[in-house]
Design a protein around this motif. Structure first.
Motif, PDB file in Angstrom:
ATOM      1  N   VAL A 150      43.320  82.729  52.224  1.00 14.81           N
ATOM      2  CA  VAL A 150      42.655  81.558  52.796  1.00 14.81           C
ATOM      3  C   VAL A 150      43.308  80.278  52.264  1.00 14.81           C
ATOM      4  O   VAL A 150      43.640  79.366  53.028  1.00 14.81           O
ATOM      5  N   PHE A 151      43.500  80.226  50.955  1.00  9.05           N
ATOM      6  CA  PHE A 151      44.125  79.036  50.365  1.00  9.05           C
ATOM      7  C   PHE A 151      45.574  78.890  50.824  1.00  9.05           C
ATOM      8  O   PHE A 151      46.027  77.788  51.127  1.00  9.05           O
ATOM      9  N   LEU A 152      46.288  80.011  50.870  1.00  8.15           N
ATOM     10  CA  LEU A 152      47.688  79.983  51.274  1.00  8.15           C
ATOM     11  C   LEU A 152      47.830  79.471  52.703  1.00  8.15           C
ATOM     12  O   LEU A 152      48.749  78.710  53.015  1.00  8.15           O
ATOM     13  N   ALA A 153      46.910  79.851  53.565  1.00  4.90           N
ATOM     14  CA  ALA A 153      46.970  79.453  54.971  1.00  4.90           C
ATOM     15  C   ALA A 153      46.727  77.959  55.168  1.00  4.90           C
ATOM     16  O   ALA A 153      47.106  77.405  56.208  1.00  4.90           O
ATOM     17  N   HIS A 154      46.119  77.310  54.190  1.00  7.98           N
ATOM     18  CA  HIS A 154      45.782  75.891  54.352  1.00  7.98           C
ATOM     19  C   HIS A 154      46.599  74.969  53.441  1.00  7.98           C
ATOM     20  O   HIS A 154      46.268  73.793  53.300  1.00  7.98           O
ATOM     21  N   LEU A 155      47.654  75.494  52.842  1.00  6.56           N
ATOM     22  CA  LEU A 155      48.537  74.648  52.043  1.00  6.56           C
ATOM     23  C   LEU A 155      49.445  73.826  52.942  1.00  6.56           C
ATOM     24  O   LEU A 155      49.650  74.142  54.115  1.00  6.56           O
ATOM     25  N   GLU A 156      50.007  72.770  52.382  1.00 11.16           N
ATOM     26  CA  GLU A 156      51.000  71.990  53.114  1.00 11.16           C
ATOM     27  C   GLU A 156      52.192  72.894  53.439  1.00 11.16           C
ATOM     28  O   GLU A 156      52.511  73.824  52.692  1.00 11.16           O
ATOM     29  N   VAL A 186      49.527  85.091  57.285  1.00  9.82           N
ATOM     30  CA  VAL A 186      48.974  83.782  56.975  1.00  9.82           C
ATOM     31  C   VAL A 186      48.665  82.993  58.248  1.00  9.82           C
ATOM     32  O   VAL A 186      47.637  82.311  58.332  1.00  9.82           O
ATOM     33  N   GLN A 187      49.516  83.102  59.244  1.00  6.37           N
ATOM     34  CA  GLN A 187      49.265  82.414  60.504  1.00  6.37           C
ATOM     35  C   GLN A 187      48.028  82.960  61.202  1.00  6.37           C
ATOM     36  O   GLN A 187      47.249  82.220  61.808  1.00  6.37           O
ATOM     37  N   LEU A 188      47.817  84.271  61.091  1.00  8.28           N
ATOM     38  CA  LEU A 188      46.604  84.878  61.648  1.00  8.28           C
ATOM     39  C   LEU A 188      45.357  84.366  60.938  1.00  8.28           C
ATOM     40  O   LEU A 188      44.325  84.113  61.575  1.00  8.28           O
ATOM     41  N   VAL A 189      45.460  84.228  59.643  1.00  9.03           N
ATOM     42  CA  VAL A 189      44.334  83.710  58.861  1.00  9.03           C
ATOM     43  C   VAL A 189      43.992  82.299  59.323  1.00  9.03           C
ATOM     44  O   VAL A 189      42.811  81.960  59.520  1.00  9.03           O
ATOM     45  N   ARG A 190      44.984  81.477  59.506  1.00  9.39           N
ATOM     46  CA  ARG A 190      44.770  80.095  59.941  1.00  9.39           C
ATOM     47  C   ARG A 190      44.161  80.062  61.349  1.00  9.39           C
ATOM     48  O   ARG A 190      43.258  79.271  61.631  1.00  9.39           O
ATOM     49  N   THR A 191      44.647  80.948  62.216  1.00 14.39           N
ATOM     50  CA  THR A 191      44.157  80.986  63.594  1.00 14.39           C
ATOM     51  C   THR A 191      42.742  81.540  63.689  1.00 14.39           C
ATOM     52  O   THR A 191      41.881  80.991  64.383  1.00 14.39           O
ATOM     53  N   ALA A 209      37.204  86.962  53.293  1.00 15.81           N
ATOM     54  CA  ALA A 209      36.893  85.612  52.806  1.00 15.81           C
ATOM     55  C   ALA A 209      37.093  84.596  53.916  1.00 15.81           C
ATOM     56  O   ALA A 209      37.852  84.833  54.864  1.00 15.81           O
ATOM     57  N   ALA A 210      36.397  83.479  53.788  1.00 16.35           N
ATOM     58  CA  ALA A 210      36.516  82.380  54.754  1.00 16.35           C
ATOM     59  C   ALA A 210      36.506  81.060  53.994  1.00 16.35           C
ATOM     60  O   ALA A 210      35.929  80.959  52.910  1.00 16.35           O
ATOM     61  N   PRO A 211      37.128  80.032  54.572  1.00 17.72           N
ATOM     62  CA  PRO A 211      37.238  78.742  53.873  1.00 17.72           C
ATOM     63  C   PRO A 211      35.957  77.921  53.898  1.00 17.72           C
ATOM     64  O   PRO A 211      35.202  77.941  54.874  1.00 17.72           O
ATOM     65  N   VAL A 212      35.730  77.197  52.805  1.00 21.09           N
ATOM     66  CA  VAL A 212      34.652  76.215  52.721  1.00 21.09           C
ATOM     67  C   VAL A 212      35.316  74.842  52.815  1.00 21.09           C
ATOM     68  O   VAL A 212      36.151  74.492  51.980  1.00 21.09           O
ATOM     69  N   TYR A 213      34.940  74.083  53.848  1.00 20.43           N
ATOM     70  CA  TYR A 213      35.567  72.791  54.101  1.00 20.43           C
ATOM     71  C   TYR A 213      34.736  71.632  53.558  1.00 20.43           C
ATOM     72  O   TYR A 213      33.505  71.708  53.501  1.00 20.43           O
ATOM     73  N   GLY A 214      35.439  70.567  53.196  1.00 25.74           N
ATOM     74  CA  GLY A 214      34.782  69.340  52.804  1.00 25.74           C
ATOM     75  C   GLY A 214      34.692  68.398  53.994  1.00 25.74           C
ATOM     76  O   GLY A 214      35.222  68.696  55.077  1.00 25.74           O
ATOM     77  N   ALA A 215      34.055  67.262  53.804  1.00 28.04           N
ATOM     78  CA  ALA A 215      33.885  66.301  54.892  1.00 28.04           C
ATOM     79  C   ALA A 215      35.214  65.772  55.413  1.00 28.04           C
ATOM     80  O   ALA A 215      35.325  65.355  56.572  1.00 28.04           O
ATOM     81  N   ASP A 216      36.247  65.795  54.554  1.00 28.10           N
ATOM     82  CA  ASP A 216      37.565  65.297  54.949  1.00 28.10           C
ATOM     83  C   ASP A 216      38.444  66.383  55.548  1.00 28.10           C
ATOM     84  O   ASP A 216      39.647  66.205  55.707  1.00 28.10           O
TER      85      ASP A 216
END
Length: 266
Positions: A150-156, A186-191, A209-216
């Motif tokens: 999850v973290f890897l899929a959302h890195l820069e 990783v692309q599947l995770v992001r999608t 697992a799934a991501p927890v997002y902030g307001a930003d």
């Protein structure tokens, strides 16, 4: 070390001072026996044992199975992350974690990204007789765990590409170590908005697992679920995904992230 009974200050609790002294002693000496601790504190062995046993019950120290000696435990990592990550992370995600634990009856974890590792900062153990082991305070790699993916899929993009390129350690026969295969994963995770891991990090363990997002729109944490793979086979693991995603959405909402739009019916 001077006995804490000789250095007590008015209003201080002796047992607390001694417990802290034990932690400070183990921080300097790594593994130590009860006698060593007693001598360092200037107290009887039985007193040292009672204090250590209490600290062990809270995960602040751990015992070596073979030698019987003690060292600092991973519970301290959890406390440290409550400072570095912020207590609001575990507090605001608590409702989502508790909901997931109640509805899945599996072990639920809350993880954050630190460096190139995923760190478990909160955990609710399974109510099942056979539960996955404690992950509290433990650091795990990104390429073969569900929170890590999850973290890897959302890195820069640049940082993500560097990590995907590897090399990667193989933990089991199912560990993905090929860069191209991992990139596709990783692309599947992001999608898809979630990640799964079936015996990739530890034999007999599966997780989602799934991501927890902030307001930003940033990923603050990852809510995960894990259990023995004989109970959570691939089909059953997929069935838990909607629960994991709903729990993550509940946690995200507490951080001000807008809920997903409902599809309009025709």
């Amino acid at each position: 070390m001077e006995s804490t009974s000789n250095t007590r200050t008015a209003g201080h609790v002796q047992s607390v001072e001694r417990a802290i002294a034990i932690l400070e002693f183990l921080a300097r000496t790594d593994w130590a026996g009860v006698t060593d601790v007693g001598n360092a504190l200037g107290v009887h062995k039985s007193t040292a044992f009672r204090l250590i046993s209490t600290l062990e019950s809270r995960g602040l120290v751990e015992q070596h199975i073979q030698t019987g000696k003690y060292r600092l435990g991973f519970g301290l990592v959890h406390l440290a992350h409550s400072v570095t990550v912020g207590p609001e992370v575990t507090r605001q995600a608590q409702a989502g974690c508790e909901w997931l634990a109640e509805n899945s009856e599996e072990t639920v974890t809350l993880s954050v990204l630190e460096g190139n590792e995923s760190v478990t900062v909160d955990q609710i153990l399974s109510t099942s007789t056979v539960a996955s082991r404690s992950w509290l305070g433990r650091r795990t790699p990104l390429h073969c765990t569900s929170p890590g993916k999850v973290f890897l899929a959302h890195l820069e993009e640049e940082e993500q590409g560097s990590i995907i390129a590897g090399p990667h350690e193989r933990y089991t026969d199912f560990t993905i170590i090929d860069a191209d295969t991992l990139s596709q994963e990783v692309q599947l995770v992001r999608t898809n908005g979630y990640a799964t891991s079936f015996e990739e990090f530890e034999e007999g363990l599966s997780a989602a697992a799934a991501p927890v997002y902030g307001a930003d729109d940033s990923v603050i944490a990852a809510i995960g679920l894990s259990g023995p793979s004989y109970r959570l086979d691939r089909a059953q693991l997929d069935e838990t995904v909607p629960l994991v995603m709903e729990a993550a959405e509940m946690a995200s909402a507490s951080f001000g992230y807008p809920p997903p739009l409902e599809e309009e019916s025709n």
